[in-house]
Design a protein around this motif. Structure first.
Motif, PDB file in Angstrom:
ATOM      1  N   ARG A 204       0.830  -1.224   0.000  1.00  0.00           N
ATOM      2  CA  ARG A 204       0.000   0.000   0.000  1.00  0.00           C
ATOM      3  C   ARG A 204       0.851   1.254   0.000  1.00  0.00           C
ATOM      4  O   ARG A 204       0.450   2.279  -0.532  1.00  0.00           O
ATOM      5  N   GLU A 205       2.046   1.189   0.623  1.00  0.00           N
ATOM      6  CA  GLU A 205       2.876   2.399   0.749  1.00  0.00           C
ATOM      7  C   GLU A 205       3.694   2.686  -0.509  1.00  0.00           C
ATOM      8  O   GLU A 205       4.327   3.737  -0.606  1.00  0.00           O
ATOM      9  N   SER A 206       3.720   1.757  -1.472  1.00  0.00           N
ATOM     10  CA  SER A 206       4.569   1.955  -2.648  1.00  0.00           C
ATOM     11  C   SER A 206       4.022   3.083  -3.522  1.00  0.00           C
ATOM     12  O   SER A 206       2.823   3.379  -3.520  1.00  0.00           O
ATOM     13  N   LEU A 207       4.920   3.721  -4.287  1.00  0.00           N
ATOM     14  CA  LEU A 207       4.505   4.806  -5.182  1.00  0.00           C
ATOM     15  C   LEU A 207       3.962   4.267  -6.504  1.00  0.00           C
ATOM     16  O   LEU A 207       3.527   5.034  -7.362  1.00  0.00           O
ATOM     17  N   ALA A 208       3.999   2.948  -6.696  1.00  0.00           N
ATOM     18  CA  ALA A 208       3.545   2.352  -7.965  1.00  0.00           C
ATOM     19  C   ALA A 208       2.042   2.577  -8.143  1.00  0.00           C
ATOM     20  O   ALA A 208       1.289   2.616  -7.170  1.00  0.00           O
ATOM     21  N   SER A 209       1.647   2.696  -9.423  1.00  0.00           N
ATOM     22  CA  SER A 209       0.219   2.908  -9.693  1.00  0.00           C
ATOM     23  C   SER A 209      -0.581   1.655  -9.338  1.00  0.00           C
ATOM     24  O   SER A 209      -0.042   0.544  -9.262  1.00  0.00           O
ATOM     25  N   ARG A 210      -1.868   1.848  -9.158  1.00  0.00           N
ATOM     26  CA  ARG A 210      -2.765   0.727  -8.842  1.00  0.00           C
ATOM     27  C   ARG A 210      -2.728  -0.313  -9.985  1.00  0.00           C
ATOM     28  O   ARG A 210      -2.688  -1.521  -9.752  1.00  0.00           O
ATOM     29  N   GLU A 211      -2.670   0.177 -11.235  1.00  0.00           N
ATOM     30  CA  GLU A 211      -2.670  -0.727 -12.397  1.00  0.00           C
ATOM     31  C   GLU A 211      -1.429  -1.625 -12.379  1.00  0.00           C
ATOM     32  O   GLU A 211      -1.509  -2.823 -12.640  1.00  0.00           O
ATOM     33  N   TYR A 212      -0.304  -1.010 -12.077  1.00  0.00           N
ATOM     34  CA  TYR A 212       0.968  -1.759 -12.020  1.00  0.00           C
ATOM     35  C   TYR A 212       0.909  -2.804 -10.898  1.00  0.00           C
ATOM     36  O   TYR A 212       1.248  -3.981 -11.097  1.00  0.00           O
ATOM     37  N   ARG A 213       0.433  -2.391  -9.731  1.00  0.00           N
ATOM     38  CA  ARG A 213       0.372  -3.339  -8.610  1.00  0.00           C
ATOM     39  C   ARG A 213      -0.594  -4.490  -8.917  1.00  0.00           C
ATOM     40  O   ARG A 213      -0.297  -5.647  -8.631  1.00  0.00           O
ATOM     41  N   ASP A 214      -1.723  -4.163  -9.542  1.00  0.00           N
ATOM     42  CA  ASP A 214      -2.674  -5.231  -9.912  1.00  0.00           C
ATOM     43  C   ASP A 214      -2.045  -6.179 -10.934  1.00  0.00           C
ATOM     44  O   ASP A 214      -2.275  -7.393 -10.902  1.00  0.00           O
ATOM     45  N   ALA A 215      -1.250  -5.620 -11.859  1.00  0.00           N
ATOM     46  CA  ALA A 215      -0.585  -6.468 -12.870  1.00  0.00           C
ATOM     47  C   ALA A 215       0.374  -7.448 -12.191  1.00  0.00           C
ATOM     48  O   ALA A 215       0.496  -8.605 -12.626  1.00  0.00           O
ATOM     49  N   LEU A 216       1.021  -7.002 -11.114  1.00  0.00           N
ATOM     50  CA  LEU A 216       1.931  -7.916 -10.404  1.00  0.00           C
ATOM     51  C   LEU A 216       1.163  -9.087  -9.791  1.00  0.00           C
ATOM     52  O   LEU A 216       1.622 -10.230  -9.826  1.00  0.00           O
ATOM     53  N   VAL A 217      -0.017  -8.780  -9.244  1.00  0.00           N
ATOM     54  CA  VAL A 217      -0.803  -9.835  -8.591  1.00  0.00           C
ATOM     55  C   VAL A 217      -1.201 -10.903  -9.615  1.00  0.00           C
ATOM     56  O   VAL A 217      -1.201 -12.097  -9.315  1.00  0.00           O
ATOM     57  N   ARG A 218      -1.508 -10.478 -10.859  1.00  0.00           N
ATOM     58  CA  ARG A 218      -1.958 -11.487 -11.836  1.00  0.00           C
ATOM     59  C   ARG A 218      -0.798 -12.108 -12.625  1.00  0.00           C
ATOM     60  O   ARG A 218      -1.009 -13.005 -13.426  1.00  0.00           O
ATOM     61  N   SER A 219       0.436 -11.652 -12.411  1.00  0.00           N
ATOM     62  CA  SER A 219       1.575 -12.147 -13.202  1.00  0.00           C
ATOM     63  C   SER A 219       2.311 -13.297 -12.508  1.00  0.00           C
ATOM     64  O   SER A 219       2.253 -13.439 -11.289  1.00  0.00           O
ATOM     65  N   THR A 220       3.023 -14.060 -13.320  1.00  0.00           N
ATOM     66  CA  THR A 220       3.916 -15.085 -12.771  1.00  0.00           C
ATOM     67  C   THR A 220       5.296 -14.861 -13.385  1.00  0.00           C
ATOM     68  O   THR A 220       5.467 -14.010 -14.264  1.00  0.00           O
ATOM     69  N   MET A 221       6.239 -15.689 -12.959  1.00  0.00           N
ATOM     70  CA  MET A 221       7.599 -15.516 -13.486  1.00  0.00           C
ATOM     71  C   MET A 221       7.661 -15.690 -15.008  1.00  0.00           C
ATOM     72  O   MET A 221       8.542 -15.137 -15.659  1.00  0.00           O
ATOM     73  N   ASP A 222       6.705 -16.408 -15.560  1.00  0.00           N
ATOM     74  CA  ASP A 222       6.696 -16.582 -17.016  1.00  0.00           C
ATOM     75  C   ASP A 222       6.324 -15.294 -17.757  1.00  0.00           C
ATOM     76  O   ASP A 222       6.490 -15.207 -18.975  1.00  0.00           O
ATOM     77  N   ASP A 223       5.806 -14.317 -17.022  1.00  0.00           N
ATOM     78  CA  ASP A 223       5.432 -13.046 -17.647  1.00  0.00           C
ATOM     79  C   ASP A 223       6.557 -12.016 -17.592  1.00  0.00           C
ATOM     80  O   ASP A 223       6.370 -10.876 -18.000  1.00  0.00           O
ATOM     81  N   VAL A 224       7.720 -12.426 -17.090  1.00  0.00           N
ATOM     82  CA  VAL A 224       8.855 -11.497 -16.967  1.00  0.00           C
ATOM     83  C   VAL A 224       9.784 -11.677 -18.156  1.00  0.00           C
ATOM     84  O   VAL A 224      10.140 -12.795 -18.516  1.00  0.00           O
ATOM     85  N   ARG A 225      10.134 -10.553 -18.788  1.00  0.00           N
ATOM     86  CA  ARG A 225      11.011 -10.625 -19.960  1.00  0.00           C
ATOM     87  C   ARG A 225      12.296  -9.834 -19.702  1.00  0.00           C
ATOM     88  O   ARG A 225      12.253  -8.769 -19.091  1.00  0.00           O
TER      89      ARG A 225
END
Ligand SMILES: Cc1cc2nc3c(=O)[nH]c(=O)nc-3n(C[C@H](O)[C@H](O)[C@H](O)COP(=O)(O)O)c2cc1C
Length: 306
Positions: A204-225
């Protein structure tokens, strides 16, 4: 100088909340330090040198002497126009620990050591580690394969072992560390501390946008390039962001410090993104990691004894 044991005693966990452009701000750092974890942030996250001054003042006002230390991160690449001014402010505020990145720490060592400040340098290869050791660093952050942001490509088992053989200072393992079990594993490997970035983006304290944080929740290591196309250095980014970005690709090796600060909305994450399941506050995240760390220790003891 070495890192004082008194400083390490102020930690509830052998952990640094890693510095992240566009993510680590005042609130995240203060929350990490209050909960016994070193709080790091790139100085360029403060929009100006005067703001950095204010951030440092607030951190020292709000953190008592028993809190974990802050560890501002200074990009020491020659293209960093604020390098000297930021360095002056860090020294003026009596910072105990700094972390240098993207370049040799040699030019800043004397200033920090004269001020009694320990210097950790992040490195991605054994050669860079050797140069930083020759410059007199107190600690090394080993960027290993799959770390978030600018990453290394070395295997952590091999990298920690090779550096431990030549260095008595503090070793911080970075990359892929998503929970308390991994923090313990880093210590078993021979590291003194673990570095954790991606998990702290999704707080909650991070400066990252809500969209970015939500993208992290739905991502896995296979989504990292892995790509050098954004900053000019190899970095781990979310494929979803890369596929939709509007900026033109940058040539490999063509790094400039302003490429970091001019892309605040970039979605970066390490392989450890597979460990992001929700967006807790920093205190809850650290309590969770502490519980996992204690459980992993007990399990390891039991399995070694049997
Ligand atoms: C969004 C993001 C921004 C980053 N920015 C910086 C930075 O400004 N300076 C720096 O030294 N490292 C930076 N890093 C690297 C982290 O400090 C750390 O090495 C990395 O997050 C560790 O891997 P993990 O994300 O798997 O925990 C960044 C990482 C991420 C994910």
């Amino acid at each position: 100088m070495t890192v004082s044991p008194a400083l390490l005693k102020r930690l509830a966990l052998p952990l640094i909340a890693a510095p992240m452009t566009g993510v680590s701000g005042e609130d995240l750092v203060i929350a990490a330090c209050r909960n016994g974890v070193v709080g790091s942030f790139p100085t360029h996250n403060a929009p100006s040198v005067d703001e950095l001054d204010r951030w440092l003042g607030r951190m020292s006002d709000e953190l008592g002497a028993d809190a974990a230390p802050i560890a501002p991160n200074l990009v020491v690449h020659p293209t960093n126009k604020r390098l000297d001014a930021d360095l002056d402010r860090l020294v003026a505020h009596g910072v105990e620990l700094v972390i240098t990145s993207v370049g040799s720490p040699a030019p800043v060592m004397d200033r920090f050591h004269a001020a009694g400040c320990a210097v950790f340098a992040d490195v991605a290869t054994l050669r860079q580690a050797q140069k930083a050791i020759a410059a007199g660093v107190d600690g090394l952050v080993l960027l290993t394969a799959g770390a978030g942001g600018q990453t290394g490509q070395a295997n952590p088992f091999a990298f920690v072992r090779a550096v431990r053989e030549i260095f008595d200072g503090a070793i911080v393992a970075a990359g892929g560390i998503a929970d308390g079990r991994a923090v313990l594993a880093a210590q078993v490997l021979g590291a003194d501390l673990a570095y954790m970035g991606t998990q702290f983006i999704a707080t909650r304290e991070s400066l990252a946008s809500r969209e970015y944080r939500d993208a992290l929740v739905r991502s896995t290591m296979d989504d990292v390039r892995l790509t050098s196309e954004v900053s000019g250095l190899p970095a781990s980014l979310l494929a979803e962001w890369l596929d939709n970005r509007e900026s033109a690709p940058v040539s490999a090796g063509d790094f400039r410090e302003d490429r970091l600060t001019s892309s605040p909305d970039l979605w970066s994450a390490g392989h450890s993104v597979s460990g992001v399941r929700d967006i807790p506050d920093v205190a809850t995240l650290i309590a969770r990691i502490s519980g996992q760390y204690a459980a992993a220790k007990a399990e390891t003891r039991a399995s070694l004894a049997s």
